[in-house]
Design an enzyme around this catalytic site. Structure first.
Site, mmCIF file in Angstrom:
data_model
loop_
_atom_site.group_PDB
_atom_site.id
_atom_site.type_symbol
_atom_site.label_atom_id
_atom_site.label_comp_id
_atom_site.label_asym_id
_atom_site.label_seq_id
_atom_site.Cartn_x
_atom_site.Cartn_y
_atom_site.Cartn_z
ATOM 1 N N CYS A 79 0.851 -1.198 0.000
ATOM 2 C CA CYS A 79 0.000 0.000 0.000
ATOM 3 C C CYS A 79 0.885 1.245 0.000
ATOM 4 O O CYS A 79 1.210 1.796 1.066
ATOM 5 C CB CYS A 79 -0.898 0.026 1.240
ATOM 6 S SG CYS A 79 -1.906 -1.430 1.408
ATOM 7 N N HIS A 104 -12.815 -14.345 3.519
ATOM 8 C CA HIS A 104 -11.990 -15.532 3.752
ATOM 9 C C HIS A 104 -12.829 -16.770 4.068
ATOM 10 O O HIS A 104 -12.327 -17.884 4.045
ATOM 11 C CB HIS A 104 -11.049 -15.280 4.929
ATOM 12 C CG HIS A 104 -11.793 -15.025 6.212
ATOM 13 N ND1 HIS A 104 -12.467 -13.848 6.447
ATOM 14 C CD2 HIS A 104 -12.016 -15.796 7.302
ATOM 15 C CE1 HIS A 104 -13.044 -13.910 7.641
ATOM 16 N NE2 HIS A 104 -12.789 -15.073 8.184
HETATM 17 C C1 LIG Z 1 -16.973 -13.424 9.386
HETATM 18 C C2 LIG Z 1 -16.011 -12.357 9.153
HETATM 19 C C3 LIG Z 1 -15.103 -11.944 10.152
HETATM 20 C C4 LIG Z 1 -15.085 -12.513 11.529
HETATM 21 O O1 LIG Z 1 -14.775 -13.870 11.604
HETATM 22 P P1 LIG Z 1 -13.361 -14.446 12.040
HETATM 23 O O2 LIG Z 1 -13.653 -15.862 12.334
HETATM 24 O O3 LIG Z 1 -12.901 -13.683 13.242
HETATM 25 O O4 LIG Z 1 -12.436 -14.268 10.906
HETATM 26 C C5 LIG Z 1 -14.189 -10.956 9.842
HETATM 27 N N1 LIG Z 1 -14.188 -10.373 8.637
HETATM 28 C C6 LIG Z 1 -15.028 -10.726 7.655
HETATM 29 C C7 LIG Z 1 -14.922 -10.038 6.339
HETATM 30 C C8 LIG Z 1 -15.974 -11.725 7.873
HETATM 31 O O5 LIG Z 1 -16.820 -12.068 6.899
#
Ligand SMILES: *Cc1c(COP(=O)(O)O)cnc(C)c1O
Length: 417
Positions: A79, A104
């Site tokens: 960045c 993710h």
């Molecule tokens: C679901 C989600 C999270 C939170 O979940 P983690 O298990 O903490 O990764 C964070 N960011 C995004 C974009 C999500 O969809």
């Protein structure tokens, strides 16, 4: 020979990557707090996962789908303008928002659905909060022609209607959960109940590093592709490892996925960013389980939780629907107590400011969850030397959040039309 084995034993003792133990515990956390009816299901899942883990055909299928269906590897992006703007450390983003379905979540869903197929399960159930995990699950079920049922708190069904419609388009059945307060915690309870009553044909696909063992370790393993790629890409682009990794935490799966391959690289600082809502000192209007909670048992494992003096689980609050889980994965609780990772919190307004800066300086509309991570990067970068490398996980894109942001900024969507 003796020396060698002694050294190996010491290496093992000094490693942060050997957990969980055979009971699914990370120190005092994790485990399997479930009813006797669930136990055979969980043992069956564990046995199948242990087999799949060492089966080259399983990893080959994962690799193929990650590449051609999800779009991995995701880029590691320098960045330039943000780095210049903050005037300190070099800032990188792991671009997991570019994955199919926009976050993710699909990394893990693919792994679990392939496992379900191995086990001959034809019906997949999932819980969802903001709807991202539900959408990823509905997507992969459509791809493989599996029946998909998603439990979602009635309250969340209302505030996340576009994701409810997406799941329906993808052929999933969305079940609004009215028990409790009608949020993610209650949806997960109902999904667990469904699993016990539909033992034979059903697979429960959990969306984060929570639940009874083996889920926290299994979800971490599937998400570790994030950290594995980051390590390779950083070595390629910078010739060395990053100094600091930063990730947003709801249940903790994207953070665990980024951190895990670096746990034994002790020079790499690991920072998890919890949702501070209106401030961690505000009356429970936040979701900072580690910074503002204490250990207890929820959804089959022991971990840090938001709870009142009587041990009642409290509902968290955050501008970002994806971060308001009242617990955190047990491995994070352990890393926190061991001091291997550090956990901080960022408020709604700090996250909103970072959201806008990311749009304006990099041309990337981030989800509100990783905006929390970026806000912490913004806080620390300017005081760090120019050679210090910070890498954050851009774990989701912000299309789903534009209406929330418009409301928070008092922007009237009607003016546009
Ligand atoms: C679901 C989600 C999270 C939170 O979940 P983690 O298990 O903490 O990764 C964070 N960011 C995004 C974009 C999500 O969809």
């Amino acid at each position: 020979m003796l020396l060698e084995s002694k050294e190996m034993a010491e290496d093992l003792l000094n490693s942060f990557m050997t957990g969980p133990d055979e009971k699914g515990r990370f120190g005092d956390f994790g485990g399997r707090f479930v009813s006797e009816t669930l136990m055979p299901l969980i043992l069956g899942l564990e046995a199948e996962y242990e087999k799949a883990k060492v089966d080259p055909d399983f990893s080959a299928e994962m690799d193929k789908l990650w590449k051609h269906y999800v779009g991995r590897p995701s880029p590691l992006y320098f960045c330039e303008r943000l780095t210049e703007h903050f005037g300190g450390a070099k800032i990188y983003m792991k671009r997991d928002e570019l994955n199919h379905t926009g976050a993710h979540k699909i990394n893990n869903v693919l792994g679990q659905i392939l496992l379900a197929r191995r086990m001959g399960k034809k019906r997949i159930i999932a819980e969802t909060g903001a709807g991202q995990h539900g959408v990823a699950t509905a997507t992969v079920c459509a791809k493989f022609g599996l029946k998909c049922v998603v439990y979602m708190g009635a309250h969340d069904v209302k505030r996340q209607s576009p994701n409810v419609f997406r799941m329906r388009l993808l052929g999933a059945e969305v079940v609004p959960v009215t028990s409790g307060r009608g949020t993610l915690k209650d949806a997960m309870n109902d999904a667990l109940r469904d699993w016990v009553t539909n033992v034979n044909d059903t697979f429960y696909c959990i969306g984060t590093v929570a639940g009874p063992h083996p889920y926290p370790a299994m979800v971490r393993d599937f998400q570790s592709i994030i950290g594995k790629e980051t390590k390779e890409q950083m070595l390629e682009q910078e010739g060395r490892l990053p100094d600091t990794l930063v990730a947003a935490i709801g249940g903790g799966s994207n953070a665990m996925g980024l951190f895990f391959p670096f746990l034994d690289d002790l020079n790499v600082n690991l920072i998890g960013v919890e949702a501070g809502g209106k401030g961690v000192n505000s009356k429970m209007e936040h979701c900072a389980s580690l910074t503002g909670g204490r250990p207890g048992v929820l959804h089959g494992n022991r971990t840090y939780l938001l709870q009142d003096d009587d041990g009642q689980i409290l509902e968290g609050f955050s501008i970002s629907a994806g971060l308001d889980y009242p617990g955190i994965g047990p491995e994070h609780s352990w890393l926190y107590e061991k001091g291997r990772a550090k956990y901080v919190s960022i408020t709604d307004s700090e996250a909103l400011a970072a959201f806008q800066i990311c749009c304006e300086f990099e041309g990337i509309i981030p989800a509100l969850e990783p905006s929390h991570a970026l806000a912490h990067v913004a806080k620390i970068s300017s005081d760090l030397p120019k050679e210090h490398i910070v890498c954050m996980n851009m774990c989701g894109r912000g299309d789903k959040d534009i209406f929330t942001v418009a409301a928070a900024l008092d922007f009237d969507m009607e003016i546009i039309s």
